[in-house]
Design an enzyme around this catalytic site. Structure first.
Site, short mmCIF file in Angstrom:
data_model
loop_
_atom_site.label_atom_id
_atom_site.label_comp_id
_atom_site.label_asym_id
_atom_site.label_seq_id
_atom_site.Cartn_x
_atom_site.Cartn_y
_atom_site.Cartn_z
N ASP A 136 82.40 -19.27 -31.93
CA ASP A 136 82.87 -18.98 -33.27
C ASP A 136 81.74 -18.08 -33.82
OD1 ASP A 136 84.32 -18.73 -35.86
OD2 ASP A 136 84.90 -20.54 -35.86
N LYS A 288 67.78 -58.08 -20.37
CA LYS A 288 67.06 -58.54 -21.21
C LYS A 288 66.01 -57.66 -21.59
CE LYS A 288 66.65 -62.07 -24.54
NZ LYS A 288 66.23 -63.59 -23.77
N HIS A 289 65.84 -57.20 -23.00
CA HIS A 289 64.85 -56.13 -23.16
C HIS A 289 64.80 -54.89 -22.24
CE1 HIS A 289 63.64 -58.92 -26.23
NE2 HIS A 289 63.01 -59.73 -25.53
N ASN A 431 55.56 -51.20 -13.61
CA ASN A 431 55.95 -51.34 -11.97
C ASN A 431 57.06 -52.19 -11.80
OD1 ASN A 431 53.75 -49.30 -10.73
ND2 ASN A 431 52.29 -50.55 -11.50
N HIS A 537 59.75 -45.47 -16.98
CA HIS A 537 58.97 -45.66 -18.05
C HIS A 537 59.53 -46.08 -19.30
CE1 HIS A 537 56.10 -43.72 -15.18
NE2 HIS A 537 55.30 -44.93 -15.56
#
Length: 537
Positions: A136, A288-289, A431, A537
């Site tokens: 548009d 969990k987490h 890790n 990470h």
């Protein structure tokens, strides 16, 4: 530069004339009829004008206002001074008023525009040419003009704001307040920003530009959240329009609203369990987490859940459970044995939902299918002063990709477990060390600064779990181990061997690979290299 207080905003401004040009005609006729009932003059374009006339409403064509017909297949119709002058003119500026009078420009007090469905066109896999035609031009230009002049002009870009505008006009006898127009302008600018972000993202993909000079991401508010990761942080949840199956598209059957952490963990759980093809059998992941505390296959969903639960029963309490097949009654009954925050699955039987109904605080989410773990996409992460963008980790390893580097060849059972462990490792914070036996995790080490520490923690948790379930020995006896990145030294491998592991899967590529291979050979271990790393990470 004038100070903010030098020209106080005009508060109540009557709405006398509206320009309506919408692609999404949801609620259009009722809305326009309500405007007309309050004496608002309606100006419109093309299909919108036709729809309003068919409903019996009096409408002026925009071509009548501009003195020019719509042309070039509708590409040029509102890009005209008679339109933009009516949107941009300052009603309290004498020079603007003189210019309007001299050129016959009429003020436009309300702009109602929603844009060509570009995002939907891309989503259905349209051709390059069709996507271009659904960009548009006039709509965003008008929206930006009206938004800039929110001192006098209302701009509505979403049908869900129709009722709010009508209520505002009713409250103020056909007028709107400055604060209301400010909120409309914010929504409008956010819409054009999101639209341009969608176009630029599509264009980058279409011409295979992996790092465009500027990168924009946009989302639509799904819900405000009570707080973020912690109570002192405000938060909200936005969807990105991709419709990837998961927490953003799921139906919630029961329980209170999801929290920030619930959403994050549920996403992690469902993305992990989706790695396991339901055609190859049931699988369960307990999170969990954002880390898995148990992942397993089973002959049934109930068995898969029980085996995942037995990896780490302590951490599973208050966790998130994801299933790769529709939830059934037997599995639902097993899950209700402990407190669980969220269960997500590609469907759930009526009997399973009835079992969960007794657990008012348990959230049950269902989707119509699993997300595709091999699908391409982008992932981004904020850092100070910017953000990092990368491809989603859709990497996968097949049996043929494995390179045996030890004297001993792995058995077929070890190979199956290695691939299972490798799949789980992809979803564990680095890790990452994963012990697996017979298609179930028996030890998970996550998020440690040292790889050997992850190896030790996973083995120690396995020992604790063995004691809790009265196993004859550590659950890691006879297991395989996956490492998300190479072992930089032999100490991690030696620790895994001492825990009872018999085979190792890792990327390889360390300067000390020869030392690690020698250590495996000394202990009679089988080891394979994948050539692929899975840092998370």
């Amino acid at each position: 530069m004038h100070s903010a207080s030098a020209t106080p905003p005009v508060n109540l401004v009557p709405v006398g004339r509206a320009l309506i040009s919408v692609s999404d005609k949801t609620g259009l006729v009722d809305f326009a009829r309500a405007l007309a009932a309050q004496g608002v003059e309606l100006i419109s374009t093309g299909g919108t004008s036709a729809a309003l006339r068919q409903a019996g409403l009096a409408v002026r064509d925009v071509s009548e206002v501009t003195g020019f017909p719509e042309m070039m297949d509708g590409r040029v119709k509102t890009l005209h001074p008679m339109v933009h002058g009516g949107l941009l003119a300052l009603r309290d500026d004498d020079e603007h008023l003189v210019a309007m009078a001299a050129h016959g420009i009429e003020p436009i007090d309300l702009l109602v525009v929603n844009l060509y469905p570009f995002e939907q066109t891309v989503a259905r896999g349209a051709s390059y040419a069709e996507c271009i035609e659904n960009i548009d031009i006039g709509g965003p230009a008008m929206i930006r003009a009206a938004s800039k002049n929110h001192k006098f002009v209302n701009v509505v870009t979403d049908p869900q704001d129709y009722d709010a505008l009508l209520a505002e006009m009713k409250t103020h006898d056909g007028a709107t307040s400055y604060a209301f127009r400010q909120r409309l302008a914010l929504t409008a600018y956010s819409r054009t920003a999101a639209y341009d972000a969608a176009v630029s993202a599509w264009m980058a993909g279409a011409i295979k530009e992996t790092a465009p000079r500027r990168r924009a991401f946009a989302g639509q508010l799904a819900q405000t959240l009570r707080y973020g990761e912690n109570p002192h942080q405000s938060a909200a949840f936005y969807t990105d329009g991709t419709q990837r199956p998961g927490v953003a598209t799921a139906q919630q059957w029961q329980g209170k609203e999801l929290s920030y952490n619930n959403i994050n963990d549920t996403d992690a759980a469902f993305e992990l369990v989706a790695e396991f093809d339901p055609a190859q059998g049931p699988a369960c992941a307990i999170i969990k987490h954002a880390n898995p505390c148990g992942v397993a296959r089973g002959a049934t969903l109930a068995e898969a859940y029980a085996r995942a639960f037995d990896c780490d029963r302590t951490s599973a309490f208050g966790g998130i459970i994801a299933l790769n097949q529709p939830l059934d009654e037997a599995t639902a009954r097993e899950i209700t044995g402990i407190f669980t925050e969220v269960v997500i699955a590609p469907g759930a039987s009526a009997e399973a939902r009835a079992v969960f109904a007794a657990k008012k605080n348990l959230r049950l989410l269902t989707t119509d299918r699993l997300p595709d773990p091999r699908a391409k996409g982008l992932a981004w992460k904020q850092v100070a002063g910017g953000f990092l963008v990368q491809d989603r980790d859709n990497g996968a390893i097949a049996l043929a990709d494995l390179k045996v580097v030890t004297k001993r060849q792995p058995t077929e059972a070890e190979l199956r477990d290695m691939l299972f462990a490798w799949t789980v490792a992809k979803h564990v914070k680095s890790n990452a060390i994963i012990y697996v036996k017979d298609g179930a995790t028996v030890g998970v080490g996550a998020g440690q600064m040292s790889r050997v520490d992850s190896t030790r923690i996973a083995a120690r948790k396995s020992q604790d779990m063995a004691e809790a379930i009265d196993a004859a020995g550590p659950l890691t006896q006879g297991s395989v181990v996956a490492s998300d990145a190479f072992f930089p030294f032999a100490d991690g491998l030696i620790t895994a061997a001492e825990a009872g592991a018999t085979a190792i899967i890792q990327p390889g590529g360390s300067m000390r690979d020869d030392e690690v291979i020698a250590a495996a050979d000394e202990r009679g271990l089988a080891m394979v290299f994948t050539g692929m790393r899975h840092f998370r990470h």
